[in-house]
Design an enzyme around this catalytic site. Structure first.
Site, PDB file in Angstrom:
ATOM      1  N   GLU A  51      -1.189  10.398  15.660  1.00  0.00           N
ATOM      2  CA  GLU A  51       0.022   9.658  15.399  1.00  0.00           C
ATOM      3  C   GLU A  51       0.790  10.304  14.340  1.00  0.00           C
ATOM      4  OE1 GLU A  51      -2.423   8.055  16.801  1.00  0.00           O
ATOM      5  OE2 GLU A  51      -2.092   7.445  18.552  1.00  0.00           O
ATOM      6  N   PHE A 113      -5.816  -7.564  22.922  1.00  0.00           N
ATOM      7  CA  PHE A 113      -6.392  -6.231  22.705  1.00  0.00           C
ATOM      8  C   PHE A 113      -5.395  -5.460  22.325  1.00  0.00           C
ATOM      9  CE2 PHE A 113      -7.287  -2.019  24.635  1.00  0.00           C
ATOM     10  CZ  PHE A 113      -8.323  -1.724  23.790  1.00  0.00           C
ATOM     11  N   GLN A 114      -5.621  -4.540  21.151  1.00  0.00           N
ATOM     12  CA  GLN A 114      -4.434  -3.535  20.409  1.00  0.00           C
ATOM     13  C   GLN A 114      -3.299  -4.064  20.097  1.00  0.00           C
ATOM     14  OE1 GLN A 114      -4.715   0.023  23.305  1.00  0.00           O
ATOM     15  NE2 GLN A 114      -6.322   0.571  21.541  1.00  0.00           N
ATOM     16  N   LYS A 163       4.854  -4.472  26.723  1.00  0.00           N
ATOM     17  CA  LYS A 163       4.651  -3.509  27.896  1.00  0.00           C
ATOM     18  C   LYS A 163       5.386  -4.168  29.150  1.00  0.00           C
ATOM     19  CE  LYS A 163       0.721  -1.563  30.733  1.00  0.00           C
ATOM     20  NZ  LYS A 163      -0.854  -1.334  30.687  1.00  0.00           N
ATOM     21  N   MET A 479      -3.588  19.820  -8.167  1.00  0.00           N
ATOM     22  CA  MET A 479      -2.701  18.925  -8.819  1.00  0.00           C
ATOM     23  C   MET A 479      -3.570  17.876  -9.696  1.00  0.00           C
ATOM     24  SD  MET A 479       0.217  18.382  -9.597  1.00  0.00           S
ATOM     25  CE  MET A 479       1.739  19.099  -8.908  1.00  0.00           C
TER      26      MET A 479
HETATM   27  C1  LIG Z   1       3.757  16.424  -6.452  1.00  0.00           C
HETATM   28  C2  LIG Z   1       5.074  16.246  -6.684  1.00  0.00           C
HETATM   29  C3  LIG Z   1       5.841  16.543  -7.636  1.00  0.00           C
HETATM   30  C4  LIG Z   1       7.162  16.668  -7.926  1.00  0.00           C
HETATM   31  N1  LIG Z   1       8.061  17.036  -8.704  1.00  0.00           N
HETATM   32  C5  LIG Z   1       9.430  17.278  -8.758  1.00  0.00           C
HETATM   33  C6  LIG Z   1      10.220  17.715  -9.615  1.00  0.00           C
HETATM   34  O1  LIG Z   1       9.691  18.313 -10.618  1.00  0.00           O
HETATM   35  N2  LIG Z   1      11.653  17.700  -9.745  1.00  0.00           N
HETATM   36  C7  LIG Z   1      11.929  17.189  -8.472  1.00  0.00           C
HETATM   37  O2  LIG Z   1      13.084  16.955  -8.474  1.00  0.00           O
HETATM   38  N3  LIG Z   1      11.454  16.234  -7.840  1.00  0.00           N
HETATM   39  C8  LIG Z   1       9.885  16.096  -7.801  1.00  0.00           C
HETATM   40  N4  LIG Z   1       9.310  15.593  -6.691  1.00  0.00           N
HETATM   41  C9  LIG Z   1      10.152  14.819  -5.875  1.00  0.00           C
HETATM   42  C10 LIG Z   1      10.352  13.472  -6.358  1.00  0.00           C
HETATM   43  O3  LIG Z   1       9.407  12.652  -6.068  1.00  0.00           O
HETATM   44  C11 LIG Z   1      11.774  12.890  -5.371  1.00  0.00           C
HETATM   45  O4  LIG Z   1      11.191  12.835  -3.915  1.00  0.00           O
HETATM   46  C12 LIG Z   1      12.823  13.697  -5.593  1.00  0.00           C
HETATM   47  O5  LIG Z   1      13.098  13.821  -6.826  1.00  0.00           O
HETATM   48  C13 LIG Z   1      14.065  13.020  -4.811  1.00  0.00           C
HETATM   49  O6  LIG Z   1      15.326  13.650  -4.538  1.00  0.00           O
HETATM   50  P1  LIG Z   1      16.563  13.424  -4.808  1.00  0.00           P
HETATM   51  O7  LIG Z   1      16.867  12.730  -5.830  1.00  0.00           O
HETATM   52  O8  LIG Z   1      17.307  14.524  -4.028  1.00  0.00           O
HETATM   53  O9  LIG Z   1      16.605  12.288  -3.431  1.00  0.00           O
HETATM   54  P2  LIG Z   1      16.373  12.130  -1.857  1.00  0.00           P
HETATM   55  O10 LIG Z   1      15.182  11.296  -1.908  1.00  0.00           O
HETATM   56  O11 LIG Z   1      16.458  13.385  -1.090  1.00  0.00           O
HETATM   57  O12 LIG Z   1      17.592  11.017  -1.503  1.00  0.00           O
HETATM   58  C14 LIG Z   1      18.776  11.408  -1.283  1.00  0.00           C
HETATM   59  C15 LIG Z   1      19.735  10.610  -1.939  1.00  0.00           C
HETATM   60  O13 LIG Z   1      20.977  10.701  -1.172  1.00  0.00           O
HETATM   61  C16 LIG Z   1      21.531  10.010  -0.669  1.00  0.00           C
HETATM   62  N5  LIG Z   1      22.231  10.333   0.507  1.00  0.00           N
HETATM   63  C17 LIG Z   1      21.677  10.539   1.608  1.00  0.00           C
HETATM   64  N6  LIG Z   1      22.617  10.749   2.859  1.00  0.00           N
HETATM   65  C18 LIG Z   1      23.821  11.018   1.851  1.00  0.00           C
HETATM   66  C19 LIG Z   1      25.062  11.426   2.366  1.00  0.00           C
HETATM   67  N7  LIG Z   1      25.436  11.726   3.715  1.00  0.00           N
HETATM   68  N8  LIG Z   1      25.925  11.145   1.484  1.00  0.00           N
HETATM   69  C20 LIG Z   1      25.709  10.853   0.250  1.00  0.00           C
HETATM   70  N9  LIG Z   1      24.592  10.481  -0.336  1.00  0.00           N
HETATM   71  C21 LIG Z   1      23.598  10.621   0.511  1.00  0.00           C
HETATM   72  C22 LIG Z   1      20.585   8.929  -0.740  1.00  0.00           C
HETATM   73  O14 LIG Z   1      21.100   7.503  -0.648  1.00  0.00           O
HETATM   74  C23 LIG Z   1      19.550   9.139  -1.696  1.00  0.00           C
HETATM   75  O15 LIG Z   1      19.857   8.672  -2.876  1.00  0.00           O
HETATM   76  C24 LIG Z   1       7.763  15.844  -6.922  1.00  0.00           C
HETATM   77  C25 LIG Z   1       7.251  15.297  -5.640  1.00  0.00           C
HETATM   78  C26 LIG Z   1       5.728  15.365  -5.692  1.00  0.00           C
HETATM   79  C27 LIG Z   1       5.150  14.940  -4.497  1.00  0.00           C
HETATM   80  C1  LIG Z   2      -2.464  11.327   1.433  1.00  0.00           C
HETATM   81  C2  LIG Z   2      -2.566  11.473  -0.147  1.00  0.00           C
HETATM   82  N1  LIG Z   2      -3.667  11.320  -0.775  1.00  0.00           N
HETATM   83  C3  LIG Z   2      -3.986  11.555  -2.004  1.00  0.00           C
HETATM   84  C4  LIG Z   2      -2.779  12.099  -2.741  1.00  0.00           C
HETATM   85  C5  LIG Z   2      -3.035  12.541  -4.247  1.00  0.00           C
HETATM   86  N2  LIG Z   2      -2.975  13.998  -4.461  1.00  0.00           N
HETATM   87  C6  LIG Z   2      -1.670  14.403  -4.920  1.00  0.00           C
HETATM   88  S1  LIG Z   2      -1.819  16.164  -5.145  1.00  0.00           S
HETATM   89  C7  LIG Z   2      -3.505  16.112  -4.613  1.00  0.00           C
HETATM   90  C8  LIG Z   2      -4.391  17.227  -4.540  1.00  0.00           C
HETATM   91  C9  LIG Z   2      -3.808  18.365  -3.375  1.00  0.00           C
HETATM   92  O1  LIG Z   2      -4.787  19.516  -3.120  1.00  0.00           O
HETATM   93  P1  LIG Z   2      -4.570  20.682  -2.564  1.00  0.00           P
HETATM   94  O2  LIG Z   2      -3.904  20.220  -1.207  1.00  0.00           O
HETATM   95  O3  LIG Z   2      -5.895  21.391  -2.359  1.00  0.00           O
HETATM   96  O4  LIG Z   2      -3.543  21.234  -3.311  1.00  0.00           O
HETATM   97  P2  LIG Z   2      -3.303  22.165  -4.562  1.00  0.00           P
HETATM   98  O5  LIG Z   2      -3.016  20.920  -5.667  1.00  0.00           O
HETATM   99  O6  LIG Z   2      -4.627  22.485  -4.936  1.00  0.00           O
HETATM  100  O7  LIG Z   2      -2.356  23.016  -4.612  1.00  0.00           O
HETATM  101  C10 LIG Z   2      -3.917  14.823  -4.320  1.00  0.00           C
HETATM  102  C11 LIG Z   2      -5.262  14.376  -3.925  1.00  0.00           C
HETATM  103  C12 LIG Z   2      -1.628  12.421  -1.949  1.00  0.00           C
HETATM  104  N3  LIG Z   2      -0.404  13.286  -2.543  1.00  0.00           N
HETATM  105  N4  LIG Z   2      -1.553  12.098  -0.627  1.00  0.00           N
END
Ligand SMILES: Cc1cc2nc3c(=O)[nH]c(=O)nc-3n(C[C@H](O)[C@H](O)[C@H](O)COP(=O)(O)OP(=O)(O)OC[C@H]3O[C@@H](n4cnc5c(N)ncnc54)[C@H](O)[C@@H]3O)c2cc1C
Ligand SMILES: Cc1ncc(C[n+]2csc(CCOP(=O)(O)OP(=O)(O)O)c2C)c(N)n1
Lengths: 566, 164
Positions: A51, A113-114, A163, A479
């Site tokens: 799912e 159940f479920q 259901k 990471m």
């Molecule tokens: C490993 C990892 C590393 C990351 N590193 C970075 C990084 O280096 N830099 C980075 O930028 N992010 C990074 N992120 C992502 C970060 O966590 C956020 O998800 C991201 O920065 C949010 O993007 P955003 O501000 O564009 O908002 P979004 O989450 O895209 O939200 C959209 C915004 O727009 C608004 N909105 C939606 N629809 C409309 C509309 N029609 N009109 C007006 N407003 C609207 C919403 O209300 C909201 O405030 C990383 C994520 C991970 C998992």
């Molecule tokens: C479901 C879930 N569990 C744990 C994490 C924490 N986490 C963030 S990055 C990462 C490693 C990802 O490893 P891999 O997919 O091999 O990518 P790489 O960073 O090596 O490119 C982990 C464990 C997560 N983001 N999501």
């Protein structure tokens, strides 16, 4: 005519123009599945293998089309398995309507159940949810669910259907319109604030456009491009906003934030005017909030008033739909006697071009050394002409994908930003491929992430989805390892995967093509070969450098001008 | 600062838990929360008393507003307003002279004795929080068996009203 609840359900989907449902059957939804069986010529049901996969696939569908994704799962474990995907959609504002089966009304609360209280479980991670308690509420509730999911700030809406309601019969009529007295998102920006914003734009010496996922969600890339060209301002995108402005355009200074470019982050830090558009000042973007944009006035355009001044106090708030507000900003600016004088920002561009010389994304691919992930993404961009849909999982590979695949169009970059859900990439790619059967869809993943929803390879076979999986296999949870290297004195606690499957054989076992690529010289050829297999899923296992790091980096607690470079 | 927020919301199953869940999920304080249907049975009115800086209270109001079930809300601190709370107090009256003390103090506080038993009296008091606290303090020489407080209800003074 009298219809069963299950038939009414199907009629509602048709009335909403739903062409695809992602799901997984079970006891509580058997009547619905029976009705879907009869409607299979109109509604395509995609049977995922878990799912969570169904929900991510619906997200991929939604993110690549801006139409709501639809999910159907059974009660209990079906519903709880969907929760990660729902939370993911909530964090990234993805429009979804998720239907869960529920035990018959008479059994609710009986530990039947479920049975789980999925409305209670998901309450904090949905935009809204409903338990349908009467057959006559079913159609209006579905209407409301689609309306809420896809208007305002989009998000997941869950509808829990007992259901017995799907079994009983009643009259069907679908409301043509819906109005909810307690829900009226503001879509038009305030004129006075728009004027104030343009006043600031005309005065700015060191302006920055900082735009995010809201631009993509609003379908406003065209307006954004026009506004950016009109002002001549530098523009940076968040991870979620990539593709909102063409990445190959000279005004684009790259992504900002933790793994953003040197120039984008320095420009944010020194800026005197930040125009934030559909971005939410996430902590990955701002770094240390105390050190965030110390000299800037801030204009913030967002449809959700709660994002405004949540993390950072802003000077000009504009609540409204980005598309409308950008059109208003453009009109206001064009209406002024004088537009932005290019002179006013010449020095600023000079400074930005100085920062650019740092060449912060450079890497050195030795042809006799290990493959560097950056090189693979670079080549992927070349081979696909920059025109693919790219989904990704979470980790280093995600950052490299964001940094090196230069997205020139919106809705092409599909990833999990807010929740950061490993396992997102493959199922999301399925949803994208189903929505765009003829497009090239690449899933950039890691050896850790790809295993989190690997079962979906079977779904890909069933529906002949020719996704190209690009696993950047560094043998580590990269990471995590990177953080341990930087901040935990290289104590690699549980970030090394001693056992990995043979991905080539695994792909083959699932009926797909597998490739292992070990030499830099083979990267491009392998990509071309894979892309040429138009009707096959190709799983490409790139054996990459084990201890490669993502640079630049703003370490936790640091400001934008305190980046770690290579 | 302490804020009294009045909320009108759909009188639907689960609506209250959305409000309560919001506060726990986002780490906001709830000092008290009272809720009952209004004259319009499709609506409930909540009075929520919370504590926080101006920024936090602004966020609270916005987050509440974002809940689909919330129709309207009003931060009563922005207006001249009246706040009332009701309290039921059961007092042990077995001590010599206790009945008289309860009667006298109830008189002073315009409280009403609503139940008289052999061992205890129950008193109903309405008023501001401070008044209710004062009432309990005034009873200090007696043994209070049980206290039930409704939590604050609020309404703006004058013509200002919170209607759907
Ligand atoms: C490993 C990892 C590393 C990351 N590193 C970075 C990084 O280096 N830099 C980075 O930028 N992010 C990074 N992120 C992502 C970060 O966590 C956020 O998800 C991201 O920065 C949010 O993007 P955003 O501000 O564009 O908002 P979004 O989450 O895209 O939200 C959209 C915004 O727009 C608004 N909105 C939606 N629809 C409309 C509309 N029609 N009109 C007006 N407003 C609207 C919403 O209300 C909201 O405030 C990383 C994520 C991970 C998992
Ligand atoms: C479901 C879930 N569990 C744990 C994490 C924490 N986490 C963030 S990055 C990462 C490693 C990802 O490893 P891999 O997919 O091999 O990518 P790489 O960073 O090596 O490119 C982990 C464990 C997560 N983001 N999501």
């Amino acid at each position: 005519m009298e219809l069963t609840g299950a038939e009414i359900f199907v009629e509602c989907l048709k009335a909403e123009g739903v062409d695809t449902v992602f799901g997984y059957p079970g006891g509580a939804v058997l009547y619905i599945y029976d009705a879907l069986y009869k409607a299979q010529n109109e509604i395509n049901h995609i049977l995922a293998r878990h799912e969570q996969g169904a929900v991510h696939a619906a997200e991929g569908y939604a993110k690549s089309t801006n139409k709501p994704g639809v999910v159907l799962v059974t009660s209990g474990p079906g519903a709880t398995n969907a929760v990660t995907g729902i939370a993911d959609a909530y964090m990234d504002s993805v429009p979804l309507v998720v239907f869960t089966g529920q035990v018959p009304r008479a059994l609710i609360g009986n530990d039947a159940f479920q049975e789980v209280d999925i409305v209670g479980i998901t309450r904090p991670c949905v935009k809204h949810n409903f338990l349908v308690t009467r057959l006559e509420d079913l159609a209006p509730t579905i209407k409301k669910a689609f309306y809420i999911a896809s208007t305002g700030r989009p998000g997941p809406v869950l509808v829990d259907i007992p259901k017995d309601i799907t079994q009983m019969t009643g009259e069907f009529s679908y409301p043509s319109e819906i109005s909810i007295r307690s829900y009226n998102p503001t879509v038009k920006g305030n004129k006075r604030q728009v004027r104030r914003a343009i006043d600031l734009v005309l005065e700015a010496k060191r302006p920055m456009l900082y735009t995010g996922g809201g631009v993509i969600l609003a379908g406003a890339a065209k307006e954004l491009t026009e506004f950016t060209r009109l002002t001549g301002f530098p523009i940076t995108n968040t991870l979620m906003g990539l593709g909102g402005y063409p990445a190959t355009d000279p005004q684009f200074v790259g992504m900002l934030g933790m793994h953003g470019t040197f120039e984008a982050n320095h420009a944010m830090h020194d800026s005197d005017l930040i125009v934030a558009i559909g971005a939410r000042f996430d902590d990955r973007v701002t770094g240390n909030i105390e050190k965030f944009c110390p000299y800037a006035k801030i204009i913030h355009v967002d449809i959700d008033p709660a994002t405004i001044s949540k993390n950072v106090k802003v000077d000009v708030p504009i609540v409204g739909d980005v598309k409308n507000v950008l059109a208003d900003l453009i009109e206001e600016l064009r209406g002024r006697k004088q537009g932005v004088d290019p002179q006013q920002i010449t020095d600023w561009w000079k400074q930005i071009n100085e920062w650019r010389k740092t060449n912060c994304l450079s890497y050195n691919q030795q042809m006799d050394g290990p493959i560097l992930a950056q090189y693979v993404v670079d080549k992927l961009w070349e081979v696909t002409g920059g025109d693919a849909f790219v989904t990704s999982d979470v980790g280093q590979h995600q950052m490299w994908a964001a940094q090196f695949y230069k997205f020139d169009q919106p809705n092409r970059w599909i990833n999990s930003g807010g929740l950061g859900t490993m396992g997102f990439g493959l199922p999301a790619a399925m949803g994208v491929q189903i929505a765009h059967p003829d497009a090239t869809v690449a899933c950039i993943s890691g050896d850790g992430s790809i295993q989190m929803c690997i079962q979906e390879l079977a779904t890909c076979l069933q529906y002949r989805l020719p996704i190209k999986i690009i696993t950047l296999n560094n043998g580590y949870l990269g990471m995590v390892r990177q953080w341990q290297e930087f901040f935990y004195q290289k104590r690699y606690s549980m970030s090394y995967m001693e056992a990995l499957p043979d991905f080539v054989k695994l792909a083959e076992a699932y009926g797909h093509v597998g490739m292992r690529i070990e030499k830099p010289g083979d990267v491009e050829g392998a990509l071309r070969e894979a892309m040429a297999m138009k009707d096959r899923l190709v799983f490409m296992d790139f054996i990459t450098s084990a201890e490669n790091n993502v640079y630049p980096m703003v370490p936790a607690g640091a400001g934008h001008n305190e980046m770690i470079l290579v | 600062m302490r804020h009294v927020i009045s909320i009108l919301m759909e009188n639907e199953a689960g609506a209250l838990s959305r409000v309560a869940g919001l506060f726990s999920a986002r780490g906001y304080n709830i000092e008290s929360l009272t809720v009952a249907p209004t004259d319009d049975p499709t609506l409930s009115r909540l009075t929520l008393v919370t504590m926080g800086s101006d920024e936090i209270v602004e966020q609270i109001a916005k987050q509440l507003h974002k809940l689909i079930d919330v129709v309207k809300l009003m931060d009563l601190n922005d207006y001249p307003h009246i706040e009332r709370e009701m309290m039921l107090v059961k007092i042990d009256v077995q001590k010599q002279g206790a009945c008289d003390v309860v009667k006298r103090i109830s008189d002073i506080f315009r409280a009403r004795i609503i139940d008289v038993g052999e061992k205890s009296y129950t008193v109903e008091v309405t008023g501001s929080r401070g008044k209710l606290d004062g009432f309990l303090q005034a009873l200090h020489e007696l043994r209070v068996v049980e206290v039930v407080r409704s939590g604050s209800m609020g309404i703006a003074r004058g013509a200002i009203a919170l209607n759907a």
